[in-house]
Design a protein around this motif. Sequence first.
Motif, PDB file in Angstrom:
ATOM      1  N   VAL A  66      -8.379  37.433 -22.160  1.00 22.77           N
ATOM      2  CA  VAL A  66      -7.275  37.784 -23.061  1.00 22.77           C
ATOM      3  C   VAL A  66      -6.485  36.520 -23.390  1.00 22.77           C
ATOM      4  O   VAL A  66      -6.096  35.765 -22.493  1.00 22.77           O
ATOM      5  CB  VAL A  66      -6.358  38.840 -22.404  1.00 22.77           C
ATOM      6  N   SER A  67      -6.265  36.320 -24.664  1.00 22.27           N
ATOM      7  CA  SER A  67      -5.525  35.143 -25.112  1.00 22.27           C
ATOM      8  C   SER A  67      -4.099  35.182 -24.570  1.00 22.27           C
ATOM      9  O   SER A  67      -3.433  36.210 -24.631  1.00 22.27           O
ATOM     10  CB  SER A  67      -5.497  35.121 -26.645  1.00 22.27           C
ATOM     11  N   ARG A 125       3.923  41.704 -21.775  1.00 21.10           N
ATOM     12  CA  ARG A 125       2.975  42.643 -22.388  1.00 21.10           C
ATOM     13  C   ARG A 125       1.551  42.157 -22.256  1.00 21.10           C
ATOM     14  O   ARG A 125       0.639  42.927 -21.961  1.00 21.10           O
ATOM     15  CB  ARG A 125       3.318  42.830 -23.875  1.00 21.10           C
ATOM     16  N   THR A 126       1.382  40.859 -22.478  1.00 24.53           N
ATOM     17  CA  THR A 126       0.036  40.307 -22.366  1.00 24.53           C
ATOM     18  C   THR A 126      -0.465  40.419 -20.930  1.00 24.53           C
ATOM     19  O   THR A 126      -1.618  40.783 -20.683  1.00 24.53           O
ATOM     20  CB  THR A 126       0.034  38.832 -22.829  1.00 24.53           C
ATOM     21  N   ARG A 128       0.382  42.581 -18.698  1.00 30.84           N
ATOM     22  CA  ARG A 128       0.099  43.984 -18.377  1.00 30.84           C
ATOM     23  C   ARG A 128      -1.202  44.446 -19.043  1.00 30.84           C
ATOM     24  O   ARG A 128      -2.031  45.116 -18.434  1.00 30.84           O
ATOM     25  CB  ARG A 128       1.271  44.848 -18.832  1.00 30.84           C
ATOM     26  N   TYR A 129      -1.350  44.045 -20.273  1.00 29.47           N
ATOM     27  CA  TYR A 129      -2.562  44.408 -21.008  1.00 29.47           C
ATOM     28  C   TYR A 129      -3.786  43.801 -20.317  1.00 29.47           C
ATOM     29  O   TYR A 129      -4.804  44.477 -20.105  1.00 29.47           O
ATOM     30  CB  TYR A 129      -2.429  43.903 -22.448  1.00 29.47           C
ATOM     31  N   SER A 132      -4.976  45.506 -17.261  1.00 29.63           N
ATOM     32  CA  SER A 132      -5.750  46.734 -17.501  1.00 29.63           C
ATOM     33  C   SER A 132      -7.223  46.422 -17.747  1.00 29.63           C
ATOM     34  O   SER A 132      -8.058  47.313 -17.762  1.00 29.63           O
ATOM     35  CB  SER A 132      -5.151  47.517 -18.682  1.00 29.63           C
ATOM     36  N   ARG A 133      -7.544  45.148 -17.952  1.00 29.43           N
ATOM     37  CA  ARG A 133      -8.941  44.735 -18.168  1.00 29.43           C
ATOM     38  C   ARG A 133      -9.630  44.332 -16.859  1.00 29.43           C
ATOM     39  O   ARG A 133     -10.774  43.897 -16.874  1.00 29.43           O
ATOM     40  CB  ARG A 133      -8.983  43.539 -19.144  1.00 29.43           C
ATOM     41  N   SER A 285       9.189  47.246 -11.924  1.00 29.17           N
ATOM     42  CA  SER A 285       9.484  48.434 -12.728  1.00 29.17           C
ATOM     43  C   SER A 285      10.143  49.481 -11.830  1.00 29.17           C
ATOM     44  O   SER A 285      10.095  49.379 -10.606  1.00 29.17           O
ATOM     45  CB  SER A 285       8.188  49.005 -13.320  1.00 29.17           C
ATOM     46  N   ARG A 286      10.720  50.486 -12.457  1.00 30.96           N
ATOM     47  CA  ARG A 286      11.346  51.547 -11.649  1.00 30.96           C
ATOM     48  C   ARG A 286      10.278  52.257 -10.821  1.00 30.96           C
ATOM     49  O   ARG A 286      10.500  52.629  -9.669  1.00 30.96           O
ATOM     50  CB  ARG A 286      12.084  52.522 -12.568  1.00 30.96           C
ATOM     51  N   GLU A 287       9.106  52.421 -11.420  1.00 30.47           N
ATOM     52  CA  GLU A 287       8.013  53.079 -10.707  1.00 30.47           C
ATOM     53  C   GLU A 287       7.659  52.281  -9.444  1.00 30.47           C
ATOM     54  O   GLU A 287       7.430  52.860  -8.378  1.00 30.47           O
ATOM     55  CB  GLU A 287       6.802  53.169 -11.652  1.00 30.47           C
TER      56      GLU A 287
ATOM     57  N   MET B   1      -5.235  51.091 -28.449  1.00 26.70           N
ATOM     58  CA  MET B   1      -4.553  50.223 -27.499  1.00 26.70           C
ATOM     59  C   MET B   1      -4.590  48.793 -28.011  1.00 26.70           C
ATOM     60  O   MET B   1      -5.649  48.196 -28.112  1.00 26.70           O
ATOM     61  CB  MET B   1      -5.275  50.317 -26.148  1.00 26.70           C
ATOM     62  N   LEU B   3      -2.588  44.841 -28.218  1.00 24.31           N
ATOM     63  CA  LEU B   3      -1.565  43.906 -27.783  1.00 24.31           C
ATOM     64  C   LEU B   3      -0.728  43.435 -28.960  1.00 24.31           C
ATOM     65  O   LEU B   3       0.395  43.003 -28.808  1.00 24.31           O
ATOM     66  CB  LEU B   3      -2.264  42.716 -27.117  1.00 24.31           C
ATOM     67  N   HIS B   4      -1.318  43.515 -30.154  1.00 26.35           N
ATOM     68  CA  HIS B   4      -0.621  43.025 -31.345  1.00 26.35           C
ATOM     69  C   HIS B   4      -0.564  44.129 -32.382  1.00 26.35           C
ATOM     70  O   HIS B   4      -1.302  44.119 -33.362  1.00 26.35           O
ATOM     71  CB  HIS B   4      -1.335  41.785 -31.893  1.00 26.35           C
ATOM     72  N   TYR B  42       7.008  50.848 -20.765  1.00 22.84           N
ATOM     73  CA  TYR B  42       6.308  50.832 -19.482  1.00 22.84           C
ATOM     74  C   TYR B  42       4.806  50.604 -19.638  1.00 22.84           C
ATOM     75  O   TYR B  42       4.056  50.657 -18.677  1.00 22.84           O
ATOM     76  CB  TYR B  42       6.579  52.111 -18.696  1.00 22.84           C
ATOM     77  N   MET B  46       0.113  51.873 -25.840  1.00 20.04           N
ATOM     78  CA  MET B  46       0.058  50.608 -26.585  1.00 20.04           C
ATOM     79  C   MET B  46      -0.567  50.893 -27.938  1.00 20.04           C
ATOM     80  O   MET B  46      -1.739  50.604 -28.177  1.00 20.04           O
ATOM     81  CB  MET B  46      -0.757  49.550 -25.819  1.00 20.04           C
TER      82      MET B  46
END
Lengths: 799, 293
Positions: A66-67, A125-126, A128-129, A132-133, A285-287, B1, B3-4, B42, B46
């Motif tokens: 992921v970039s 975000r990156t 986290r994303y 997921s990979r 996070s709250r979780e 899903m 990212l952008h 959270y 996405m």
Amino acid sequence: MIEDKKESESYVGKSIRAKEARAPLIGKAKYTNDYTFSGQLYAHILRSPHAAAKINSVDVSGAKKVSGVHLAICGQDVFNHTNGITDHLNPAIFGGKSTRLPCMAVDEAWCYGQPVAIVVAEDERTARYAASRIQVDYTPLEPIIDVEKAVAKGARSVVPGWEDNTLIYVPFMNGDTQAAFDAASHVITTDVKIHRFSSQPMETRCYNAIWEHDTESITLYGTCQNPHPLRLVIAETLRMNENKIRIIASTIGGAFGLKMHGHPEEPLICLMAKLLGRPVKWVESREECLLIGAREQQHKVEMAFDSDGVMVGLRDNVLANIGAPSACPGWGMVFLTGLTMPGPYKVENIDVHMNAVTTNKPSWNAARGYGKESTAIALELAMDNAARQLGISPIDLRLKNFIAKDSFPYNSPTGLVYDSGDYSGVLLKALETIDYQGWKDKQAAALIEGRYLGIGVAFELTPEGGTIPGTMVAGYDSSTVRVGPDGTVRVLTGITSPGTHNATAMAQIAADELGVDIAKIEVLQGDTNASPYGFGNYSGRSTIVGGGSVALAAQDVRAKINAVAAALLEVEPDTLNLVSGVFSSSAKSDATLTFAEVCYASYTRAYDVAMCIDPPLEATRTFKPPGIRHTPDENGRINPYPSYSNAVYVVVCEVDTDTGKIDLLSLAAAHDCGKVINPILVEGQVCGAFAMGLGGALSEDIQYDANGVQLTKSFKDYVMLRMADIPPIGVAHHDCPNPDNYLGLKGAGEAGVGGSAAALVNAVNDALEPLGVLMHEMPLTPSRVWSAIQNANNGEGVN
Amino acid sequence: MSLHPMYARPRDLEQASQLLASLSSGAVIIAGGQEIMPFINYGVMMPDVYVDIGGIKALKGVNVNDDEVSIGALTVHRDIQSTEDIVERLPLLAYAAQQIGGGWQVHNRGTIGGNIVSMHPLYDIAPALLALDADVELLSDKGLQRMSLLQLQNDSSHGLGSSSILTKILVKTMLPNVLWGYYKLKNSAGAYGSANAAAVIQMDGEKIKSIRIVIGAVSETSVVISKALDGYLGGAYTLEIGRAIEKVCIDAIDEPLSDQQGDGVWRKAMAGIAARRATEMALSNLTTSSIKR
């Protein structure tokens, strides 16, 4: 005789508004997450979805593609770079079990939410994303979630290699309990179940680690209660020197024990910064915050009474579900629950067995009360049950059994030495504050209308300022007081504030000792490169040891200033007066000097008039509360606490018997925290503790399903009380100053969760007594209360 | 899903409809953001494309045509609570909207459309609207379509939130002789409801002429109870009838929710309690004054 400002001009004892409270109130406080640095990167942690599983493989290649991703690594890689996390409190020191505590799971995940892999990227975000990979191949194992299952014969060991799941067993025994029970007229048994609830600070944890290329060292901006001790943990875990670590604890938005160290993310984020040479931030996070448990205990309390209702023996057997092993000090709460037995009651014969049991639930960390709240819950529910069975009023039964006012210092059967107290006085003051008789009358009138009102009281003894030998949980602390050449004051202290505004208390004490305006005082906390070595905040200690050390240091500096003032005025120091920042002398009526002039001279005239002192105007002192005794007595017992705060909580509620819902009608507390430095700060603590205790007793509940998967992930499920739920709280102070501590301080920040929770349960049982309902399992959710009423209606009675 | 993600803000309904028709899955419609933003923040969702309908004028405003009140899907809770036409003509809806949790932030941002589209079992708007037998209007590439809210609730192919847009809610003005009540049982001030009930009752003098009760927060979707109560019409309200209504409503719940609000046995029982209390509120004639202006 040095005459300072008149008594009415002193700051100690007054409700001074906290200066540092303004910024949080207007949304401008700088919390850890508000610091962002050039080249900032962000981490996301991938966590185990299983409570127990073998980890066959972790493939991070998908994340690396992921970039924007700078690093993606698994537990094994982190393991290779680190030692096990240094225990906050190593159970092995106390005869318990110990194991290597990795920052991330390596071969086996031992609880839901345990870190398995970490990604560092340009933005959250990156990261986290990319996480997921990541592909993790697990083989799930049968999880051990219940404490009964964990202690059953032949149960699988949560930690491979352990012969059983008991992390530590601690007995507290004194006298001849068997004989006392044999001779007793009444034995009352109460099974108390305390669920998993903890504290949820508004600010979750955050760590921002910076690799300092200039010095090859780490600066960690972190939400931590104990910055100096955390340095050692990070140094040892990352195989670095302690002096290569700097911790800065910025403004903290609530801590309550949850931010005591031992968390895997602390060294982990530092490692990421070190590996990448860039600042790396992680925000919980709250979780994730809801993963951290506490307090889940089952008690079997047995109280033996003679025919007059005097308690002659106490037994308790406790199973605590402490979850998976952790370097955090949570397990110690179990030890403290036993150590604080039998609380305020005068009974010599005790037989208390504490079992801290490891399971595949996520781990505990410290939570306000540190186990002492559970003592209060167990004892106070049992006392009310005993009163009901014996046909005595719960007030009278307590008054009959309290340690008498003239018995202090009092040696408890577990080896503690209670410094002072007037337990009956505190109880009576609490009853007066709430208008107990008035509510009793209203209760009787309401019952005639078919409404169920209840009044519950509970006592909480909260030893404060604790220290454990051989650990970084120290009983003392240090402060520096520095008066500048313009007469302004800088206080640097080793204690930290979790949001309680103890800096204002430090300023009040320094202002009084120095004789200056409080506006001239600045207090700095939490930066290990600035403050003297200290241990931060826990155990209601901050004002006891911080205040004591600030006072001693200020006294030293004041002596220097007096010496220079006397030299300048050419008088004897004992003829000086300091009023409103101006020195004068009873020996010389016309001469005056401002405080600032004297300070300037102290810095600039070191070779003439200020020869009498060692410049600068600075002193560092330590306050070591004398009440602590670490030398074991003849029974091998120590007294790890210098002071014993205590309080009584009263709750009036009404139960809607159709729905089981509890409405709070009135609340009051009477509190003995020794000398009160600042009433509004203390009352704030009392009110906050009430909200926490009541929330715990009513609704706050961290639930897991049968497979150990977290169900409670947000405030939608972990429901804390709101202002609309809580009626006004009457607070009364009933001070018995600690004879050994500076100003008689006892500590005020930790008490109240157990007492208020127990008072609520007692109030509900009082309300529903006409229906034959008796509940000792928390939380008292409407559905649980309603079920109990249904069962009572069906003739089943006790629940 | 993604990212952008992409972001689109169509100017009118036609543009929005065309855009949605041209997009594959992965698009979400966003307005007040009260449902979606927590999931986005959270990382639970996405989306590839955000279609922000917040600027479409046709989705805003409350209008009255003859005896029907038309409420634009973008009308926020705060306006539902206080708009004169709603308070006067649909007091039950205004009152239910006042029971929504989350405080002023949520009330000022959250929309009636979002509340319905989320189909969240614990929300307050659906029980109130179902009690008033409301209709909804949907726009998709097939054009405008009007259906009852009850029909929508039982139809899983509506595509709301991604391929079709809820445009307005249409409700008949409540008749002056209609009594109403709304009861929300919450475990504490910060909790979701664990049982909600809306009651609409028509009286003929002292006698009950018709009664319609909707139970929310107890099962996956709100339960409308009307015919089962026919046996209690024609007489005056008594405590016995109240208990009987309670029993009917308990029996109407087949599959109660069992969550952290409370277990299923209790929830089922609470359906009855909420129904009885909503009925009692309706009959107490205190309802109009209970609306906070």
